[in-house]
Design a protein around this motif. Structure first.
Motif, mmCIF file in Angstrom:
data_model
loop_
_atom_site.group_PDB
_atom_site.id
_atom_site.type_symbol
_atom_site.label_atom_id
_atom_site.label_comp_id
_atom_site.label_asym_id
_atom_site.label_seq_id
_atom_site.Cartn_x
_atom_site.Cartn_y
_atom_site.Cartn_z
ATOM 1 N N ASN A 39 0.829 -1.202 0.000
ATOM 2 C CA ASN A 39 0.000 0.000 0.000
ATOM 3 C C ASN A 39 0.866 1.256 0.000
ATOM 4 O OD1 ASN A 39 -2.521 1.563 0.521
ATOM 5 N ND2 ASN A 39 -1.479 1.991 2.440
ATOM 6 N N HIS A 41 0.579 5.776 -1.334
ATOM 7 C CA HIS A 41 -0.141 6.847 -2.027
ATOM 8 C C HIS A 41 0.753 7.344 -3.153
ATOM 9 C CE1 HIS A 41 -3.073 6.696 1.114
ATOM 10 N NE2 HIS A 41 -2.132 6.851 2.020
ATOM 11 N N LYS A 42 0.223 7.309 -4.363
ATOM 12 C CA LYS A 42 1.009 7.633 -5.549
ATOM 13 C C LYS A 42 1.489 9.075 -5.574
ATOM 14 C CE LYS A 42 -1.772 4.353 -8.126
ATOM 15 N NZ LYS A 42 -3.103 4.303 -7.516
ATOM 16 N N ALA A 44 0.479 11.671 -2.874
ATOM 17 C CA ALA A 44 0.141 12.474 -1.698
ATOM 18 C C ALA A 44 0.960 12.055 -0.493
ATOM 19 C CB ALA A 44 -1.346 12.330 -1.359
ATOM 20 N N GLN A 46 1.006 11.821 3.592
ATOM 21 C CA GLN A 46 -0.016 11.602 4.618
ATOM 22 C C GLN A 46 0.553 11.909 5.991
ATOM 23 O OE1 GLN A 46 -1.493 7.569 4.838
ATOM 24 N NE2 GLN A 46 -2.691 7.959 6.662
ATOM 25 N N HIS A 76 4.704 10.432 0.120
ATOM 26 C CA HIS A 76 4.134 9.737 -1.034
ATOM 27 C C HIS A 76 5.140 8.699 -1.544
ATOM 28 C CE1 HIS A 76 6.547 12.601 -3.382
ATOM 29 N NE2 HIS A 76 6.400 11.762 -4.389
ATOM 30 N N TYR A 96 -3.866 14.754 3.993
ATOM 31 C CA TYR A 96 -3.227 14.371 2.734
ATOM 32 C C TYR A 96 -2.935 15.621 1.920
ATOM 33 C CZ TYR A 96 -5.069 9.831 4.038
ATOM 34 O OH TYR A 96 -5.362 8.682 4.724
ATOM 35 N N ALA A 100 -5.692 12.652 -1.501
ATOM 36 C CA ALA A 100 -5.445 11.288 -1.981
ATOM 37 C C ALA A 100 -6.740 10.548 -2.321
ATOM 38 C CB ALA A 100 -4.669 10.508 -0.928
ATOM 39 N N TYR A 101 -7.880 11.070 -1.859
ATOM 40 C CA TYR A 101 -9.155 10.366 -2.009
ATOM 41 C C TYR A 101 -10.245 11.296 -2.529
ATOM 42 C CZ TYR A 101 -6.849 6.837 0.780
ATOM 43 O OH TYR A 101 -5.952 5.901 1.228
ATOM 44 N N GLU A 107 -9.651 6.060 -3.839
ATOM 45 C CA GLU A 107 -8.317 6.628 -4.045
ATOM 46 C C GLU A 107 -8.232 7.295 -5.409
ATOM 47 O OE1 GLU A 107 -3.672 5.618 -3.180
ATOM 48 O OE2 GLU A 107 -5.102 3.969 -3.280
ATOM 49 N N ALA A 110 -2.523 9.503 -9.029
ATOM 50 C CA ALA A 110 -1.513 10.511 -8.662
ATOM 51 C C ALA A 110 -1.727 11.788 -9.450
ATOM 52 C CB ALA A 110 -0.112 9.980 -8.920
#
Length: 114
Positions: A39, A41-42, A44, A46, A76, A96, A100-101, A107, A110
């Motif tokens: 897992n 985030h492409k 973002a 966090q 990220h 984020y 990110a969402y 999701e 990117a």
């Protein structure tokens, strides 16, 4: 200007945001986890703040303990999982940058704004 009340329901919920940043709440039950070894985030970063409960964040294979008041930055691209290793629900507030969402919690690709 956007205003939201922080509510900790079951699971993950987007609370507020704009094209540049976003806030979400997340509740993880004892023995449960969010994310996983693949897992990330492409696009973002966090920020994760622990309101209550305890657990650990595994970021790129390194374990970081979490307790009330913990604040961590997951950049990220960093692979991560957040685990509740305690006996109570773990409540987190997450930010984020960029978002990110979607508002529905799906999701985003990117670099894509809603």
């Amino acid at each position: 200007m956007e205003h939201a009340s922080v509510k900790y329901g079951n699971g993950f919920h987007v609370l507020a945001g704009n094209a540049r940043s976003q806030a979400a709440s997340m509740v993880i039950e004892p023995g449960e986890s969010e994310g996983g070894k693949d897992n990330f985030h492409k696009g973002a970063d966090q920020w994760l703040y622990v309101e209550s409960g305890s657990g650990e964040a595994i970021i790129n294979g390194h374990v970081h303990p979490l307790r009330p008041g913990s604040l961590i930055l997951i950049a990220h691209g960093e692979k991560h999982e957040v685990r509740n290793t305690g006996e109570d629900r773990m409540k987190t507030l997450n930010f984020y940058v960029p978002p990110a969402y979607t508002r529905d919690g799906d999701e985003r690709p990117a670099g894509k704004a809603e």
